[in-house]
Motif scaffolding. Sequence first.
Motif, PDB file in Angstrom:
ATOM      1  N   LYS A  49      40.027 -22.947 -12.161  1.00  0.00           N
ATOM      2  CA  LYS A  49      40.888 -22.426 -11.101  1.00  0.00           C
ATOM      3  C   LYS A  49      40.644 -23.152  -9.773  1.00  0.00           C
ATOM      4  N   PHE A  50      39.361 -23.498  -9.521  1.00  0.00           N
ATOM      5  CA  PHE A  50      38.990 -24.142  -8.257  1.00  0.00           C
ATOM      6  C   PHE A  50      38.145 -25.391  -8.567  1.00  0.00           C
ATOM      7  N   GLY A  54      41.645 -19.896   2.062  1.00  0.00           N
ATOM      8  CA  GLY A  54      42.841 -19.744   2.884  1.00  0.00           C
ATOM      9  C   GLY A  54      42.540 -19.631   4.370  1.00  0.00           C
ATOM     10  N   MET A  68      38.015 -14.146  -7.921  1.00  0.00           N
ATOM     11  CA  MET A  68      38.842 -15.317  -7.628  1.00  0.00           C
ATOM     12  C   MET A  68      39.722 -15.074  -6.402  1.00  0.00           C
ATOM     13  N   GLY A  69      40.127 -13.825  -6.211  1.00  0.00           N
ATOM     14  CA  GLY A  69      40.900 -13.475  -5.032  1.00  0.00           C
ATOM     15  C   GLY A  69      40.103 -13.682  -3.749  1.00  0.00           C
ATOM     16  N   SER A  92      39.919 -17.443  -3.091  1.00  0.00           N
ATOM     17  CA  SER A  92      41.209 -17.892  -2.551  1.00  0.00           C
ATOM     18  C   SER A  92      41.368 -17.485  -1.089  1.00  0.00           C
ATOM     19  N   ARG A  93      40.942 -16.260  -0.784  1.00  0.00           N
ATOM     20  CA  ARG A  93      41.097 -15.777   0.591  1.00  0.00           C
ATOM     21  C   ARG A  93      40.269 -16.589   1.569  1.00  0.00           C
TER      22      ARG A  93
END
Length: 299
Positions: A143-144, A117, A109-110, A113-114
Amino acid sequence: MGSSSGSPPSWASEPCIMGIDEAGRGPVLGPMVYGCLYCALSYQHKLSSLNFADSKTLKEDKREELFENLKTDDSIGWATDIIDPRELSAKMLNKVKVNLNEISHDSAMGLVSRVLGLGVLLTEVYVDTVGDAEKYRIKLSGKFPGIKFVVAKKADSLYPVVSGASIVAKVTRDGALRDWVLEEVAESMNRNFGSGYPGDPATKAWLDHHKHMVFGFPSLVRFSWATCNPYFKDIVEVIWESDATDDEGCSTGNGKRQLKLGSVGFTGVKRKTEDIESSGKGRCKFFHSRKLEQVIHFS
């Protein structure tokens, strides 16, 4: 994390797909690495012609070649998350334990997100499953919500975008293990640790040779792995200096030997004067590598 670029590529505003995979989930040595590969949806057909495959089916030199190729392809982006073995062990042994599946989910998930971003318009993400595929998909979609997730077993052999991610992850982990700096340097330490997998005879021999009766293993080792437990059958019980007698070592009621931390080192040499102890000279490499000093004056 590392990536191909710190700014969005020119095609980032088009609908994009991404694949996510990991390397080094099972080994007892070294980091676990999550990798992702992403590109415009319109470039998807080209991916299948780049000869990406599940990294486990490729020889090392072929993986390296493919990784170099994708790094120079302006139509592909990539990123990695390198999770240190100390972080893995600390989370898994924490008072509030974080299991390996949760660590894996957080890493994936990180990466999503990155990349979001960076300004990349992700519309589809393909993930090699960890745990129950449908539960994982629901978790990711929650989450998304704007992204379609496809979570599947053996995704690295089903979808070229995940195959590419598996190459990113595997080559990055191999490099991290190859270049690992053994902080707890001692004369008897070596790098002949084999593949790092628990069943590898070379890895087993390395663990047995590098166990320490007080501090366990060097920081390369995931000491939370059950593989490590048999090596600690005769481990020394430690008492802190504030609870110790003036003796360098003493015996407990159960007959096990107890030692003060300050008197134990890889070299086996005991220094008895307070000046040497407080300066840290001659003490175990554990203290030097972490820049720890003995405190004798308190405010």
